[in-house]
Design a protein around this motif. Structure first.
Motif, PDB file in Angstrom:
ATOM      1  N   LEU A  54       0.814  -1.210   0.000  1.00  0.00           N
ATOM      2  CA  LEU A  54       0.000   0.000   0.000  1.00  0.00           C
ATOM      3  C   LEU A  54       0.851   1.266   0.000  1.00  0.00           C
ATOM      4  O   LEU A  54       0.331   2.360  -0.230  1.00  0.00           O
ATOM      5  CB  LEU A  54      -0.939  -0.008   1.219  1.00  0.00           C
ATOM      6  N   ARG A  55       2.141   1.116   0.291  1.00  0.00           N
ATOM      7  CA  ARG A  55       3.051   2.269   0.311  1.00  0.00           C
ATOM      8  C   ARG A  55       3.951   2.190  -0.927  1.00  0.00           C
ATOM      9  O   ARG A  55       4.762   1.265  -1.035  1.00  0.00           O
ATOM     10  CB  ARG A  55       3.900   2.263   1.580  1.00  0.00           C
ATOM     11  N   PRO A  56       3.824   3.097  -1.862  1.00  0.00           N
ATOM     12  CA  PRO A  56       4.591   3.010  -3.123  1.00  0.00           C
ATOM     13  C   PRO A  56       6.088   2.834  -2.928  1.00  0.00           C
ATOM     14  O   PRO A  56       6.723   2.082  -3.654  1.00  0.00           O
ATOM     15  CB  PRO A  56       4.265   4.332  -3.825  1.00  0.00           C
ATOM     16  N   ARG A  57       6.662   3.513  -1.921  1.00  0.00           N
ATOM     17  CA  ARG A  57       8.103   3.415  -1.727  1.00  0.00           C
ATOM     18  C   ARG A  57       8.534   2.050  -1.182  1.00  0.00           C
ATOM     19  O   ARG A  57       9.711   1.696  -1.265  1.00  0.00           O
ATOM     20  CB  ARG A  57       8.581   4.514  -0.792  1.00  0.00           C
ATOM     21  N   LEU A  58       7.614   1.325  -0.589  1.00  0.00           N
ATOM     22  CA  LEU A  58       7.935   0.007  -0.005  1.00  0.00           C
ATOM     23  C   LEU A  58       7.333  -1.127  -0.821  1.00  0.00           C
ATOM     24  O   LEU A  58       7.234  -2.251  -0.336  1.00  0.00           O
ATOM     25  CB  LEU A  58       7.427  -0.054   1.444  1.00  0.00           C
ATOM     26  N   ARG A  59       6.928  -0.805  -2.041  1.00  0.00           N
ATOM     27  CA  ARG A  59       6.242  -1.810  -2.852  1.00  0.00           C
ATOM     28  C   ARG A  59       7.163  -2.994  -3.177  1.00  0.00           C
ATOM     29  O   ARG A  59       6.758  -4.144  -3.127  1.00  0.00           O
ATOM     30  CB  ARG A  59       5.713  -1.169  -4.134  1.00  0.00           C
ATOM     31  N   LEU A  60       8.422  -2.723  -3.503  1.00  0.00           N
ATOM     32  CA  LEU A  60       9.326  -3.810  -3.897  1.00  0.00           C
ATOM     33  C   LEU A  60       9.632  -4.756  -2.733  1.00  0.00           C
ATOM     34  O   LEU A  60       9.574  -5.980  -2.913  1.00  0.00           O
ATOM     35  CB  LEU A  60      10.611  -3.228  -4.491  1.00  0.00           C
ATOM     36  N   PRO A  61       9.961  -4.249  -1.519  1.00  0.00           N
ATOM     37  CA  PRO A  61      10.103  -5.192  -0.401  1.00  0.00           C
ATOM     38  C   PRO A  61       8.825  -5.991  -0.140  1.00  0.00           C
ATOM     39  O   PRO A  61       8.880  -7.174   0.213  1.00  0.00           O
ATOM     40  CB  PRO A  61      10.438  -4.280   0.791  1.00  0.00           C
ATOM     41  N   GLY A  62       7.676  -5.341  -0.350  1.00  0.00           N
ATOM     42  CA  GLY A  62       6.414  -6.065  -0.194  1.00  0.00           C
ATOM     43  C   GLY A  62       6.284  -7.196  -1.206  1.00  0.00           C
ATOM     44  O   GLY A  62       5.799  -8.292  -0.886  1.00  0.00           O
ATOM     45  N   CYS A  63       6.722  -6.948  -2.435  1.00  0.00           N
ATOM     46  CA  CYS A  63       6.668  -8.007  -3.463  1.00  0.00           C
ATOM     47  C   CYS A  63       7.591  -9.157  -3.107  1.00  0.00           C
ATOM     48  O   CYS A  63       7.268 -10.325  -3.335  1.00  0.00           O
ATOM     49  CB  CYS A  63       7.050  -7.424  -4.821  1.00  0.00           C
ATOM     50  N   VAL A  64       8.767  -8.844  -2.546  1.00  0.00           N
ATOM     51  CA  VAL A  64       9.689  -9.908  -2.134  1.00  0.00           C
ATOM     52  C   VAL A  64       9.036 -10.785  -1.062  1.00  0.00           C
ATOM     53  O   VAL A  64       9.048 -12.017  -1.144  1.00  0.00           O
ATOM     54  CB  VAL A  64      11.014  -9.309  -1.617  1.00  0.00           C
ATOM     55  N   LEU A  65       8.464 -10.141  -0.051  1.00  0.00           N
ATOM     56  CA  LEU A  65       7.828 -10.895   1.033  1.00  0.00           C
ATOM     57  C   LEU A  65       6.631 -11.697   0.525  1.00  0.00           C
ATOM     58  O   LEU A  65       6.422 -12.853   0.931  1.00  0.00           O
ATOM     59  CB  LEU A  65       7.392  -9.952   2.145  1.00  0.00           C
ATOM     60  N   LEU A  66       5.834 -11.086  -0.354  1.00  0.00           N
ATOM     61  CA  LEU A  66       4.661 -11.792  -0.866  1.00  0.00           C
ATOM     62  C   LEU A  66       5.086 -12.989  -1.719  1.00  0.00           C
ATOM     63  O   LEU A  66       4.492 -14.072  -1.628  1.00  0.00           O
ATOM     64  CB  LEU A  66       3.805 -10.831  -1.685  1.00  0.00           C
ATOM     65  N   GLY A  67       6.127 -12.797  -2.562  1.00  0.00           N
ATOM     66  CA  GLY A  67       6.626 -13.919  -3.348  1.00  0.00           C
ATOM     67  C   GLY A  67       7.132 -15.046  -2.469  1.00  0.00           C
ATOM     68  O   GLY A  67       6.893 -16.229  -2.745  1.00  0.00           O
ATOM     69  N   PHE A  68       7.828 -14.687  -1.381  1.00  0.00           N
ATOM     70  CA  PHE A  68       8.330 -15.706  -0.446  1.00  0.00           C
ATOM     71  C   PHE A  68       7.176 -16.450   0.218  1.00  0.00           C
ATOM     72  O   PHE A  68       7.159 -17.682   0.259  1.00  0.00           O
ATOM     73  CB  PHE A  68       9.214 -15.028   0.610  1.00  0.00           C
ATOM     74  N   ALA A  69       6.206 -15.702   0.765  1.00  0.00           N
ATOM     75  CA  ALA A  69       5.103 -16.324   1.498  1.00  0.00           C
ATOM     76  C   ALA A  69       4.272 -17.243   0.601  1.00  0.00           C
ATOM     77  O   ALA A  69       3.905 -18.353   0.989  1.00  0.00           O
ATOM     78  CB  ALA A  69       4.219 -15.244   2.123  1.00  0.00           C
ATOM     79  N   TRP A  70       3.990 -16.777  -0.616  1.00  0.00           N
ATOM     80  CA  TRP A  70       3.157 -17.569  -1.526  1.00  0.00           C
ATOM     81  C   TRP A  70       3.874 -18.843  -1.973  1.00  0.00           C
ATOM     82  O   TRP A  70       3.296 -19.930  -1.983  1.00  0.00           O
ATOM     83  CB  TRP A  70       2.766 -16.720  -2.720  1.00  0.00           C
ATOM     84  N   CYS A  71       5.142 -18.721  -2.311  1.00  0.00           N
ATOM     85  CA  CYS A  71       5.906 -19.894  -2.747  1.00  0.00           C
ATOM     86  C   CYS A  71       6.067 -20.889  -1.594  1.00  0.00           C
ATOM     87  O   CYS A  71       5.934 -22.102  -1.787  1.00  0.00           O
ATOM     88  CB  CYS A  71       7.273 -19.464  -3.279  1.00  0.00           C
ATOM     89  N   ALA A  72       6.349 -20.395  -0.389  1.00  0.00           N
ATOM     90  CA  ALA A  72       6.514 -21.288   0.765  1.00  0.00           C
ATOM     91  C   ALA A  72       5.217 -22.020   1.077  1.00  0.00           C
ATOM     92  O   ALA A  72       5.224 -23.226   1.375  1.00  0.00           O
ATOM     93  CB  ALA A  72       6.970 -20.484   1.981  1.00  0.00           C
ATOM     94  N   LEU A  73       4.090 -21.314   0.990  1.00  0.00           N
ATOM     95  CA  LEU A  73       2.806 -21.953   1.260  1.00  0.00           C
ATOM     96  C   LEU A  73       2.504 -23.029   0.222  1.00  0.00           C
ATOM     97  O   LEU A  73       2.082 -24.147   0.559  1.00  0.00           O
ATOM     98  CB  LEU A  73       1.698 -20.900   1.276  1.00  0.00           C
ATOM     99  N   ARG A  74       2.717 -22.717  -1.049  1.00  0.00           N
ATOM    100  CA  ARG A  74       2.451 -23.696  -2.107  1.00  0.00           C
ATOM    101  C   ARG A  74       3.348 -24.925  -1.960  1.00  0.00           C
ATOM    102  O   ARG A  74       2.910 -26.060  -2.168  1.00  0.00           O
ATOM    103  CB  ARG A  74       2.650 -23.056  -3.478  1.00  0.00           C
TER     104      ARG A  74
END
Length: 780
Positions: A54-74
């Protein structure tokens, strides 16, 4: 001035290249873990990622965390779906549908079954997913694609061999959703239940049969089936050897390249139709009409191809471009590739485990970033030639990382193979498929032409496969060396005008370095290779190498010499093999020997039963000895009395028994000797420095007598055996015997390949268990 509203179209910044790379980095971090995090942590990271997005300046770290969480869950869900460990080796009644195309081999028919329901001892079992199965002793002809069956199955969890440079079948199982492997048991309840409707594989099987009927030569028909519908069942190990040697493996089975040609074929048909009826252009512009037709053509052809990962990447890129044209909006190649990458990560983040994923996306990224577009036919030809050079160089580090092999003639072979396949063979195959589906009587002409051209091309490729440099093997690549080489490739293909571009080639040099130096003078390292139920041991001194046995070769043509032994030797940087000892003629020791002999023809060969082998090996005898780099090698067997015996029961006792010795440690390789000759071996070994023993006959109770163990008093004993093997090796009584004697016991079945160091001044020590060294979350 008012603020301009942000666009939400295809070119919207949140879905750009940086976002895709950040999500990819998160998914990649999961695969570096030896174990997966708990699910509550996945959920917490996903919530934190949503807040950061939701914060444009922190969007890329958010994508890293989301990619990690989604891949780990799958990954967690996929691993949890595997057959429970406590149920391994049991018999199950399973109802399911045959997926893909069954492969009939001399020893069995191999196929995959999608589980609908499963029962154990009459009760329902929560088992879902795909099973990889073998049906021995003549599977019925009705076992075909899309058929539904009720089968009695013996199942176990996916577990494979773990060696340096070897194929990781456990990672492959996770990537493809394989929850169990096994075989069909003979049972009266085994029966066909019909077939599943709307199944594309049924059409693929029918088309494969139709192609075989219309192309006379079986090998030519196999090539056409591979180019047309991705059916590689008719291609043997020799064919794949030619493909690897000439660097054309990506052209044989349908890939994203072929799907792109199919899309272009559909677009070309629209252009021809609009030229025949120009008034159509008054209603719909040609680019707008071409987009959906190209997409539908690509989707149909991709389905016939089995929707492999490179195919899906191409389909997604075509869909993005088609939507952009349909909406009359532009879409750059880099942005389309980024959206395709994000789509793959959303649909199946475990695809990042695949070599095809990296070769596909990285290859296209290099082409988009480094290749100048040409104009006209001459520009297209220059672009094609430059593209092959670019792809060969840019993907070389990844090829070595995944396969340990590179073809030095691949650039030249692809220069003619790519245009022939793209401009001639694939379009003819497409016409043939279209004719088979609409007017079969005219399909013979395009299919025959495609077969004739493929035949001529293949003969040329076979010749090139024998050229010097067709096979290049490099040591196992360290991650830092891979990163440097990829940086070097990017540097070499920077735009003209950038100074010192040629220096990027220097960053490829670390690929040539083994990850550890050779043993010093007076020392050696022994690697007990994981060959399942068999034996193979590599002994390396400072400047020499000896291989003892080479595993098995099965009727299915699966060769442990090719699949496990040679990759290990290549990964360790063994360019020259000085001696090759085949302990005796049993398949689990000698089956892989011909493959090793072909790869290292200069090696001196010894065998306990040379008459049972076709290798030109000398008879090994007790008393033979030599010295390499301060390390002594001495044959302790077979004894003369064992060589004089000719009964089948004495075959194991004719095994070559080799003692390797330094001032501080000894290694005793015993083959399959029995208790009958153990006293003589123990007496010949005598006293000396601490001993490491390769347990005779894989831990069979016919060997390792109490007197033998007591006389040798080994510091460490190693069993080479298969996981859950049918012989029960090592026998529990033998395991107990070593435990009672206070001897540490290691097994390749539990630990994968084992590496033991015999130092110049230090006692022998185990320095690597391959399952621990390559610990990953998918590892059993």
């Amino acid at each position: 001035m008012g603020r301009k509203p942000a666009g939400i179209g295809l070119a919207s910044p949140p879905f750009g290249v940086a976002t895709a790379l950040a999500a990819l980095l998160g998914a990649l971090a999961v695969h570096a873990l030896p174990a997966l995090p708990p699910r509550w942590l996945d959920a917490a990271l996903a919530v934190l990622a949503a807040a950061l997005l939701l914060r444009p300046r922190l969007r890329l770290p958010g994508c890293v965390l989301l990619g990690f969480a989604w891949c780990a869950l799958r990954a967690d869900v996929a691993l949890e779906a595997r057959l429970p460990r406590e149920l391994e080796g049991r018999d199950f009644t399973v109802v399911g549908t045959v997926e893909d195309l069954p492969k009939r081999q001399p020893d069995a028919t191999r196929f995959e079954l999608r589980v609908e329901r499963a029962r154990l001892d009459g009760r329902e079992l929560a088992l879902q997913g795909r099973l990889r199965l073998s049906w021995y002793d003549g599977a019925p002809q009705e076992l075909d694609a899309c058929s539904r069956w009720q089968l009695q199955l013996r199942l176990r969890r996916p577990r494979g061999l773990v060696n340096r440079g070897g194929f990781d079948s456990e990672r492959h199982a996770l990537e493809h959703g394989i929850v169990a492997v096994g075989y069909v048991r003979e049972a009266d309840s085994n029966r066909r239940l019909g077939e599943r409707g709307g199944c594309v594989d049924r059409l693929r099987e029918r088309l494969a049969h139709d192609i075989a009927e219309r192309v006379g030569d079986p090998h030519d028909a196999a090539l056409v089936r591979a180019f047309a519908i991705g059916d590689t069942r008719g291609l043997g190990p020799d064919d794949w050897e030619v493909a690897r040697a000439t660097g054309v493996s990506h052209l044989i089975a349908i890939s994203g390249f072929h799907v792109g040609i199919a899309a272009g074929f559909g677009a070309l048909l629209v252009r021809l139709l609009w030229r025949l009826w120009p008034r159509l252009g008054l209603r719909v512009a040609v680019p707008v009409a071409q987009a959906p037709v190209a997409l539908v053509t690509a989707l149909a052809y991709g389905a016939l191809a089995g929707n492999s990962l490179p195919t899906l990447r191409t389909l997604m890129m075509i869909a993005i471009v088609a939507l952009a044209h349909g909406a009359r909006r532009g879409s750059g190649g880099a942005h389309a590739l980024a959206l395709a990458l994000l789509a793959i990560l959303v649909i199946d983040p475990l695809a990042t485990l695949s070599a095809g994923f990296w070769l596909s996306f990285v290859g296209v990224a290099f082409l988009l970033g480094c290749l100048a577009r040409g104009r006209g036919w001459t520009g297209w030809l220059r672009e094609l030639g430059a593209g092959q050079l670019l792809m060969s160089v840019a993907l070389l580090p990844l090829t070595v990382w995944f396969f340990g092999e590179v073809s030095l003639v691949g650039v030249l072979s692809n220069l003619f193979a790519v245009p022939v396949v793209s401009v001639v063979i694939v379009p003819l195959c497409l016409l043939g498929l279209l004719a088979l589906l609409t007017l079969p009587v005219v399909a013979v002409l395009p299919l025959t032409l495609a077969a004739t051209i493929a035949h001529a091309q293949w003969r040329l490729l076979e010749s090139m496969a024998g050229w010097p440099g067709a096979h290049g093997y490099l040591p196992e690549v360290a991650p830092w060396a891979l990163a440097l080489a990829m940086l070097g490739a990017a540097w070499m293909f920077l735009p003209r005008g950038v100074p010192a571009r040629g220096l990027g080639a220097l960053l490829f040099l670390p690929l040539l370095l083994p990850d550890r130096p050779p043993p010093p003078q007076g020392a050696f390292v022994a690697t007990v290779i994981d060959v399942g139920q068999g034996l193979s041991v590599l002994v390396r001194t400072h400047g020499h190498a000896l291989l003892y046995d080479a595993g098995a070769r099965y009727r299915s043509e699966f060769d442990l010499g090719e699949a496990a032994v040679l990759p290990t030797l290549h990964a360790l940087g063994i360019d020259t093999l000085d001696a090759f000892v085949v302990s005796h003629g049993d398949n689990d020791h000698a089956g892989g020997a011909p493959a090793v002999a072909r790869a290292y023809p200069q090696a001196r060969r010894y065998a306990g039963e040379p008459a049972r082998l076709d290798l030109g090996a000398a008879q090994c005898r007790s008393g033979q000895a030599w010295r390499w780099d301060g390390v002594d090698f001495r044959m302790l067997g077979p004894r003369p009395e064992a060589l004089a015996a000719h009964s089948g029961s004495a075959d194991n006792d004719r095994s070559c028994v080799l003692l390797v010795e330094t001032a501080s440690g000894r290694l005793l390789l015993t083959g399959d000797v029995s208790r009958r000759v153990e006293p003589a071996i123990a007496a010949a070994a005598g006293d000396g420095p601490p001993l490491v023993l390769l347990v005779p006959h894989h831990g069979s109770r016919s060997s390792s007598s109490e007197a033998f163990v007591a006389a040798l008093a080994p510091r460490l004993a190693v069993v080479s055996a298969g996981w859950r093997n049918r012989f029960g090796h090592p026998h529990p009584a033998v395991v107990q015997r070593y435990a009672d004697a206070g001897v540490a016991l290691e097994s390749t079945a539990r630990s994968g390949a084992l590496e033991i160091e015999f130092g110049r001044d230090a006692a022998p020590r185990l320095i690597a268990r391959e399952r621990e060294r390559r610990a990953r979350h998918w590892r059993e």
